[in-house]
Design a protein around this motif. Sequence first.
Motif, PDB file in Angstrom:
ATOM      1  N   UNK A 672       0.758  -1.345   0.067  1.00 37.84           N
ATOM      2  CA  UNK A 672       0.165   0.177  -0.049  1.00 37.84           C
ATOM      3  C   UNK A 672       0.941   1.322   0.014  1.00 37.84           C
ATOM      4  N   UNK A 673       2.025   1.290   0.700  1.00 38.45           N
ATOM      5  CA  UNK A 673       2.765   2.357   0.841  1.00 38.45           C
ATOM      6  C   UNK A 673       4.399   2.092   0.366  1.00 38.45           C
ATOM      7  N   UNK A 674       4.547   1.550  -0.951  1.00 39.06           N
ATOM      8  CA  UNK A 674       5.750   1.374  -1.312  1.00 39.06           C
ATOM      9  C   UNK A 674       6.856   2.479  -1.346  1.00 39.06           C
ATOM     10  N   UNK A 675       8.056   2.047  -1.010  1.00 38.15           N
ATOM     11  CA  UNK A 675       9.203   2.854  -0.776  1.00 38.15           C
ATOM     12  C   UNK A 675       9.632   3.265   0.753  1.00 38.15           C
ATOM     13  N   UNK A 676       8.795   2.846   1.557  1.00 34.12           N
ATOM     14  CA  UNK A 676       9.258   3.150   3.107  1.00 34.12           C
ATOM     15  C   UNK A 676      10.333   2.173   3.367  1.00 34.12           C
TER      16      UNK A 676
END
Length: 707
Positions: A672-676
């Motif tokens: 849901x929140x890629x890149x973290x």
Amino acid sequence: MAEERQSNAFSFLLNNATGVGAVWVILMLIIPLPSVVLDFLMAINLSIAILLLLKVTSTSKPALFTAFPQIILLYTLFGLGINVSSTRLILTKGAAFDGRMVKAFSTFVVGSSKGNDGLVVGMVIFIILIVIQTIVITKGATRVSEVSARFALDSMGTKSMAVDMELQHGDITEEEARIKRAELRKESDFYSAMDGSSKFVSGNVTAGIFITVVNLVAGFIIGTALHSESFVDAIGTYSRLTIGDGLLSQIPSLLLSFSTGLLVTKIASEETLTEELKSQFSSDGATYIIAGVVMAVMGLLPGMPWYVLLPLGALSIWLGVRSQRLKTSRELAKKQADAAASGKTQTGQNPADVSPVVPLDPLLLEIGYALIPLVDNDKGAKLLERVTRIRREAALDLGLVVPSIRIVDNMALDPNEYAFKIRGIEAGRAKLKMGYYMAINMGDIREEVKGEATRDPTFGMPAIWIPEDKRAEVEAAGYAVVDPPTVIATHLTEIIRRNAAEILGRKEVKQILDKVAETDKVVVDEVLETAKFTYGQIEKVLQNLLREQVSIRNIVLILETLANHGPSAGSWILTEKAREALGKQICLQYADEERKLRVMNLSQDYANLLLSHQVIPADGSRPFAALDPVDGRKWISDVSEAFAAVQDRGLVPIILCPSEVRLLVKASTEREVPGIVVLSIGELMAAENSVSIEVLGEIKEKVEGVA
């Protein structure tokens, strides 16, 4: 016991044969030898010279015969020992000398009669042989050795630099570079040694001539003064023996000099001298035909020996015609083989026509026909240079040796399109515009420039296509301008980085372990033999690390961590333990130039919530937090809000959480929140004082304190 002692003595002599032989030769200079032993040693001396010549002609690369310079020294000493021994026997026995080798060679040249005609002819032949040996062969071989040594040493730096360039561009591996450097050192050492040993060859010839002259003069004196022989008889006796002895010393020396010249003039190739002569002299029959015609015409001229020239001309013409026919048949066979290979297809009509396994290329770059000039060697092959550099950079950055990237043209693609596949599955695709440059808007342009709108295929940033003549103007406006090969190379680099876990397989794992075993065999044995890890278990841990962009270059530390905990811990727990061991590396990876990490803390409430809903699958797959829909939506909403707040400040969003929930945080947010980036407190503690921390806020039901 007696047999065992004999066996040990034989083994000792065999293992120290060179030293024993050298000592024996020294003794030959002092101790008189019987004629039978002298004949035996002379036969060995001649046989060794012939064997060396045959060995040289069958050697493809000069540096492969590394023992040749030392053999020259030992052989020279051996020959001088024989020469001294034969001189002693000839001078002491005179006409009673019964050495059969010397007498046999003397008879071949001088003849068996006691007349002086044969003696004069034999002496002339012997002198001519000495002149040929001294002026032509030995002097030429010595000069060639000097020149070869000088050029080998002068080119050493250039060749070493070429190896370094190949390594930097990724054309060769570290192991291949090490082997090439070793070959260069071996070649340099060989030619340097040959330069010195060739002086022994020329010195041996000079010494042989001097010994022969002394032998002849001393023989006259001894024969006339001590043995009361007439001057004629003394000349006849000692001249014959001197010629025979001189031939037995000069012929092996001549063969050795010739072998030296052949070896140092040999150009390094994969073929022996016989194979080179065969291939080079049979490549074109026209030469033989022309030569045959010339000889036939000469045979028809008045006074010429037609019975010699006409048969030779006919033979040369026949060889030329035969060579041309063989050349034509080889070319036809090659064309037929190429046609058969290109036309060979699997029809599917017979089960035997269908291969049970159709291997996939690990990495495949397909290009449209308009992009073919990028890989055309005649046009610079700029893309090939970039691809080799990509593999090198991936090895340095991720510790992953990227397999060779195969490049093929695909007519199904758009002419300006390319596609990148990993094990047959497409991982990226984009279009280029040949003859144009891509100007990328990095967000800080000073003036907007008009052009054909597009997007950077790597990061999706807005861009435009511009002609080459506008490059300087667009760069001045603040755009980042790149050419098509760089666009593809940057795109491939990012695809490889994101998909490194899929690229790594068991084959690559074995290659990595084999490489580590060369320098640290203990840790590899501990992991494979003691801890009983399989390649598959090691592969999963390394893939888990690569999936989160953690470099596996420090493979020794990773293997030590695996050995400490054992395979029963499970791949995901082992991955977390490996991350903690690599904590300093991971923290520095995300720290800024001041070695400062700017993070968002995870609240204890959320940590407890994730732990309370943790699910550990029985099949060994990754643990996850099974939150109910309401808590799940709230959790993603709070993380997304924190993500946006940090991104607005131009920072990489990093969540710092307890070690036991790090994996749950990553598993619940990566879709849901890629890149973290999710770091654990254990990883931060492993970094010790290498980094400092700046807390930007805390992730809880409502984000607070974003500074």
